[in-house]
Each structure stands twice: as C-alpha cells, then as structure tokens.
Design a protein around this motif. Structure first.
Motif, mmCIF file in Angstrom:
data_model
loop_
_atom_site.group_PDB
_atom_site.id
_atom_site.type_symbol
_atom_site.label_atom_id
_atom_site.label_comp_id
_atom_site.label_asym_id
_atom_site.label_seq_id
_atom_site.Cartn_x
_atom_site.Cartn_y
_atom_site.Cartn_z
ATOM 1 N N GLU A 7 -7.799 28.138 -0.418
ATOM 2 C CA GLU A 7 -6.347 27.984 -0.508
ATOM 3 C C GLU A 7 -5.999 27.137 -1.719
ATOM 4 O O GLU A 7 -6.639 26.106 -1.963
ATOM 5 N N LEU A 8 -4.995 27.588 -2.465
ATOM 6 C CA LEU A 8 -4.456 26.852 -3.604
ATOM 7 C C LEU A 8 -3.001 26.551 -3.280
ATOM 8 O O LEU A 8 -2.206 27.475 -3.032
ATOM 9 N N VAL A 9 -2.662 25.258 -3.260
ATOM 10 C CA VAL A 9 -1.335 24.814 -2.854
ATOM 11 C C VAL A 9 -0.748 23.910 -3.933
ATOM 12 O O VAL A 9 -1.458 23.078 -4.501
ATOM 13 N N THR A 10 0.548 24.083 -4.216
ATOM 14 C CA THR A 10 1.284 23.175 -5.090
ATOM 15 C C THR A 10 2.395 22.548 -4.254
ATOM 16 O O THR A 10 2.651 22.999 -3.136
ATOM 17 N N GLY A 67 -3.864 18.448 -12.557
ATOM 18 C CA GLY A 67 -3.929 17.362 -11.589
ATOM 19 C C GLY A 67 -4.091 17.797 -10.155
ATOM 20 O O GLY A 67 -4.019 18.969 -9.827
ATOM 21 N N GLY A 68 -4.380 16.833 -9.295
ATOM 22 C CA GLY A 68 -4.468 17.099 -7.873
ATOM 23 C C GLY A 68 -5.829 16.765 -7.293
ATOM 24 O O GLY A 68 -6.602 15.976 -7.859
ATOM 25 N N VAL A 79 -7.414 23.448 -2.524
ATOM 26 C CA VAL A 79 -7.053 22.769 -3.764
ATOM 27 C C VAL A 79 -5.565 22.453 -3.696
ATOM 28 O O VAL A 79 -4.739 23.350 -3.512
ATOM 29 N N LEU A 80 -5.255 21.160 -3.797
ATOM 30 C CA LEU A 80 -3.870 20.692 -3.831
ATOM 31 C C LEU A 80 -3.576 20.302 -5.273
ATOM 32 O O LEU A 80 -3.973 19.231 -5.716
#
Length: 88
Positions: A7-10, A67-68, A79-80
């Motif tokens: 999962e890729l989250v912004t 970043g994150g 990944v945040l």
C-alpha cells in the motif's frame, strides 16, 4: 512464493493497494527490497522512486516519492509518503 501486499498512502489519499512480487524502496539509509515474508522493519524515506515489480523478472513500475516512512509487517509493506507523483 506468495504475493506481497503493498500500500502507498499520501496525506490526500490511498494511492495504491495491490498484491505484487517485490517493491524496492528508497530508504534514508539506502534502497531496500521487500518480498513476501520479509522480517518486520521500519525506515524513513528519502526522495526517490519506489520500484514495483508485479511479477518476478518484470520491468518495474516507478513512482517518485518525497519523504515519509515505510513499514514492513506481517500484513505486507505500507509506505506513508508525504508526496507521490502518480501519473494520471
């Protein structure tokens, strides 16, 4: 080998939620690859590309991130990212 849940989250949205073969992440201490069954792990991110491999030997899909954090757990890789430049 089983698939890795990724999962890729912004802050704005869930960018990607997929089962994939492998993901290479630009960690602050260097790039690292994650496959299904990886030991629990956490890292900050540096600006760079996440490389997503749908299958073994496939060409990666690359998503630039800024970043994150990245966290590997028994549920997979999350990944945040502060920002992700996903093509429309």
């Amino acid at each position: 080998m089983a698939d890795l849940h990724f999962e890729l989250v912004t802050p704005e949205r869930l960018v990607r939620s997929d089962d994939v073969y492998m993901v290479v992440v630009p960690g602050s201490e260097g790039e690292f690859g994650v496959l299904a069954g990886h030991a629990p792990f956490m890292s900050t991110l540096r600006n760079g590309d996440i490389a997503i491999y749908r299958t073994a030997g496939a060409e990666p899909e690359r998503i630039p991130v800024e970043g994150g954090f990245a966290e590997v757990s028994d549920r997979g890789l999350t990944v945040l990212a502060e920002r992700a430049d996903v093509p429309a």
